[in-house]
Design an enzyme around this catalytic site. Structure first.
Site, PDB file in Angstrom:
ATOM      1  N   GLU A   1       0.843  -1.202   0.000  1.00 52.69           N
ATOM      2  CA  GLU A   1       0.000   0.000   0.000  1.00 52.69           C
ATOM      3  C   GLU A   1       0.875   1.248   0.000  1.00 52.69           C
ATOM      4  O   GLU A   1       1.819   1.369   0.776  1.00 52.69           O
ATOM      5  CB  GLU A   1      -0.890   0.002   1.243  1.00 52.69           C
ATOM      6  CG  GLU A   1      -1.776   1.234   1.372  1.00 52.69           C
ATOM      7  CD  GLU A   1      -2.519   1.290   2.698  1.00 52.69           C
ATOM      8  OE1 GLU A   1      -3.515   2.025   2.784  1.00 52.69           O
ATOM      9  OE2 GLU A   1      -2.107   0.590   3.655  1.00 52.69           O
TER      10      GLU A   1
ATOM     11  N   LYS B   1      -9.544   2.190  -3.345  1.00 51.07           N
ATOM     12  CA  LYS B   1     -10.037   1.755  -2.044  1.00 51.07           C
ATOM     13  C   LYS B   1     -11.417   2.331  -1.758  1.00 51.07           C
ATOM     14  O   LYS B   1     -11.655   3.534  -1.904  1.00 51.07           O
ATOM     15  CB  LYS B   1      -9.054   2.163  -0.945  1.00 51.07           C
ATOM     16  CG  LYS B   1      -9.403   1.605   0.433  1.00 51.07           C
ATOM     17  CD  LYS B   1      -8.336   1.966   1.452  1.00 51.07           C
ATOM     18  CE  LYS B   1      -8.655   1.342   2.809  1.00 51.07           C
ATOM     19  NZ  LYS B   1      -7.655   1.707   3.832  1.00 51.07           N
TER      20      LYS B   1
ATOM     21  N   CYS C   1      -5.595  -2.689   2.763  1.00 51.17           N
ATOM     22  CA  CYS C   1      -5.476  -2.508   4.209  1.00 51.17           C
ATOM     23  C   CYS C   1      -6.760  -2.881   4.947  1.00 51.17           C
ATOM     24  O   CYS C   1      -7.143  -4.044   5.012  1.00 51.17           O
ATOM     25  CB  CYS C   1      -5.053  -1.068   4.503  1.00 51.17           C
ATOM     26  SG  CYS C   1      -4.562  -0.797   6.232  1.00 51.17           S
TER      27      CYS C   1
END
Length: 534
Positions: free
Chosen positions: A279, A349, A401
Site C-alpha cells: 500500500e 479503495k 489494508c
C-alpha cells in the site's frame, strides 16, 4: 471474596472488575497468543456471573466486559496516535479508552437484552425457556450486535470472536458460515457451558458433539480443489520508516529502493510472473511520478512480468488510495504498451479508515492536533464493487489494508475466475504492537471464506502467502527489508460462504430474536421475582 464473584442480582465493584478481567482475557485468544479455547470459556463465565442481573445492572456488567475486551485487545490503537499523531501519551490513551467504551456498548446491548427479554426467574423455572435463552437468544443477540459493530459509523468489525478460531480446529467452518458464523458457534458453546453450571449437562454434550462432527466433516465437503496451475510472485517488503514515508525528500529514494529490490528477481532464474509492492509504496500522485512509472512499466514489460503497486491516484480534485498494474496486464508476454494515468486496470479503495484516510467533521477536528491532519487523510471512496485487476493474465481481487476486515466486500469482489486475493497494507503506523498480527489473522479468515489463496504485501510486516484453508505457507520476518518469492498454487471451485454469504445467518438471528420477543409479548418470559433488582 469468592462469594462476591458468584451470580448476584446487583453489581459490586469486584463483580465489575471480574467482568473487565474476563473481557480482557479474550485478547489471549487472538494473535499472537492464539489460546483459542479461552474465548467460549470467558463468555460462559460472563453469562454465569451475570445470570441474575437485569436492567442497568446487566448493561453495566457487559459494558465492563466489553471495555476489558477492547481496552486490552486493541490497545495498539494508541501507538499511531502517540507516535505519529502528535498527541501526548495521556491523550492517546484517553482516546483509546473512549473508543473501547464505545465498542463495549455492543456486548452491553446484547447482555442487557438477554436478561430483559427473558427474565432470570422465568428461565430458571422453565427448562425449555432456559435452553432457548442460552442456545438461541444469546447467540442471536451476540451475532446481531457484532454485525452492527461492523456496520455502524462505517464499521469496526475487529475482534469478532470468530477470529479467535483462525488457527484453531473450527477455522474451516468459515468456508460455510464465515467468521460471523463461527462467532455464532462460539456463543452457542458458551451458552451450553453456562447451562452445565446449572447441572444441565445434556445441552453441552449435544452441542460439543455436533460442533466436533461438523469440524471433522467440513474439510471433506469443501468444494475447493487444486486447479493444477500456479503463479510465481515476489512480495516486496520495503521496510520504509513511517517517519520518512511521506517526506518529499524521501520520495525518490523510496521508489528506487522498491525497484532495486525488484530488479534482482527479473532474471530467468527467478522468472516471477507478478511483483507486488505494498500500500502506497509510491507515496505520491501518479502525475508527480509519471517518468518513474513509464520506466517501471517498460522494465516490467521487457521482463515478461507485471508490477502491482500501491499509489495515490487522482481524478480532477479527488484523490484515491489505489492499486495499479504496470507491465503486462493480460498475458505474461505481450507487446509493449504505453503507461496511462488513470487507466482502466486500477483499483480504488472503497472502505476508508476514519481519521487516517478521511476526517469526519474535518473543519472542526483538523485544527485540534496533528493526529487529525495526517498525511493523505482526505481520500475519496472508490466503488464498492470493482473489476478484478489483470496482471500477467491472472485475475486479482484486491483489498487495501482495512478493507480486508469486511467479509461481504471481499466476497462481492471475488469472482468465479479470480485467481487469488491480494491485500496490501502499511501497518508501520502500529509499530511492534499486536495490531499487524491481528490484521494478518483476519486476512487468513478471508482466504478460508473465499476458498482462494491470499497474498499479503506490507511495508514492514506481516508479509505472507496464505492457502485457501487459512494456513500460512510462506512468511517474511517483520521489520526487515526482504522479498518473498513463492510459487502460489491456484484452486478452483466456490465455497458455500462465497455463494450464500452472511444473509442466512443474519436471517436466522433475526428470526430467533423475533421469536423471543413473541414469547415476551405472550407473557412467558418476564415473571417478577423479589430477588431480582431493576
Amino acid at each position: 471474596m469468592f462469594k462476591k464473584l458468584l451470580p448476584q442480582s446487583q453489581l459490586s465493584l469486584i463483580t465489575l472488575i471480574s467482568a473487565f478481567a474476563a473481557g480482557a482475557s479474550t485478547s489471549l485468544s487472538f494473535a499472537p497468543y492464539n489460546v483459542w479455547p479461552l474465548m467460549p470459556l470467558a463468555l460462559a463465565f460472563a453469562l454465569w456471573q451475570s445470570q441474575q442481573l437485569i436492567g442497568k445492572h446487566a448493561f453495566r456488567y457487559w459494558l465492563s466486559f466489553g471495555f476489558g475486551t477492547f481496552a486490552v485487545g486493541i490497545s495498539w490503537v494508541h501507538v499511531s496516535m502517540a507516535t505519529f499523531g502528535g498527541l501526548p501519551l495521556i491523550v492517546s490513551l484517553a482516546l483509546m479508552a473512549i473508543l473501547s467504551l464505545y465498542l463495549g456498548l455492543y456486548p452491553a446491548l446484547a447482555g442487557y437484552l438477554l436478561n430483559t427479554i427473558i427474565r432470570p426467574q422465568s428461565a430458571s423455572s422453565h427448562y425449555g425457556l432456559l435452553v432457548f435463552k442460552y442456545l438461541g437468544l444469546f447467540p442471536a443477540l451476540w451475532i446481531l450486535t457484532e454485525w452492527l459493530r461492523g456496520w455502524v459509523l462505517t464499521g469496526f468489525p475487529w475482534l469478532w470472536i470468530g477470529y479467535s478460531q483462525t488457527n484453531g480446529p473450527l477455522s474451516e467452518l468459515a468456508s460455510i458460515i464465515g467468521a460471523l458464523g463461527i462467532s455464532f458457534v462460539l456463543a452457542i458453546i458458551a451458552g451450553a457451558v453456562m447451562l452445565a453450571t446449572q447441572k444441565r449437562v445434556l445441552p453441552v454434550l449435544t452441542v460439543l458433539s455436533v460442533v466436533i462432527i461438523a469440524a471433522i466433516i467440513t474439510p471433506h465437503i469443501n468444494p475447493i480443489t487444486p486447479s493444477g496451475k500456479s503463479v510465481k510472485v515476489a512480495l516486496v517488503q520495503g521496510n520504509i520508516a513511517q517517519s520518512m514515508k511521506w517526506e518529499p525528500d524521501a520520495l525518490w529514494p523510496t521508489m528506487l529502493k522498491f525497484m532495486d529490490l525488484t530488479r534482482n528477481h527479473f532474471d530467468e532464474k527467478s522468472s516471477v510472473d507478478i511483483v507486488i509492492w505494498p500500500e502506497a509504496a509510491i507515496p505520491a500522485p501518479e502525475a508527480m511520478v509519471e517518468d518513474f512509472l513509464v520506466n517501471a512499466n517498460q522494465v516490467a514489460n521487457l521482463n515478461n512480468t507485471a508490477i502491482i503497486t500501491g499509489i495515490i491516484s487522482r481524478e480532477e480534485q479527488s484523490f484515491y488510495n489505489s492499486l495499479i498494474v504496470l507491465g503486462n496486464h493480460h498475458s505474461k508476454q505481450q507487446p509493449s504498451a504505453d503507461y496511462q494515468i488513470n487507466g482502466d486496470n486500477e483499483f480504488r479503495k472503497h472502505h476508508l479508515l476514519p481519521i487516517g484516510e478521511f476526517v469526519p467533521l474535518a473543519e472542526l477536528l483538523r485544527p485540534l492536533a496533528p493526529f487529525f491532519n495526517l498525511p493523505m487523510s482526505s481520500f475519496q471512496r472508490g466503488d464498492f464493487i470493482q473489476p478484478n485487476l489483470s496482471a500477467a493474465g491472472y485475475k486479482v481481487a484486491p483489498a487495501i489494508c482495512y478493507e480486508i476486515v469486511f467479509p461481504e466486500q471481499v466476497r462481492a469482489n471475488t469472482q468465479t475466475d479470480t485467481d487469488f486475493i491480494l491485500t496490501v497494507s502499511n501497518d508501520a503506523w502500529f509499530g511492534t504492537s499486536n495490531g499487524p498480527l491481528q490484521h494478518m489473522e483476519i486476512a487468513q479468515m478471508r482466504a478460508i471464506e473465499m476458498g482462494k489463496p491470499l497474498l499479503r504485501a506490507t511495508n514492514n510486516g506481516v508479509t505472507a502467502v496464505v492457502d485457501p484453508y487459512g494456513k500460512i505457507v510462506d512468511i517474511l520476518p517483520q521489520f526487515e527489508t526482504a522479498v518473498l518469492i513463492n510459487d502460489v498454487a491456484l484452486y478452483q471451485g466456490e465455497t458455500w460462504f462465497k455463494r450464500i454469504g452472511q444473509t442466512p445467518l443474519l436471517t436466522l438471528c433475526w428470526l430467533l430474536l423475533l421469536f423471543a420477543l413473541w414469547l415476551r409479548y405472550r407473557g412467558l418470559t418476564h415473571q417478577d421475582s423479589k430477588d431480582v433488582t431493576e
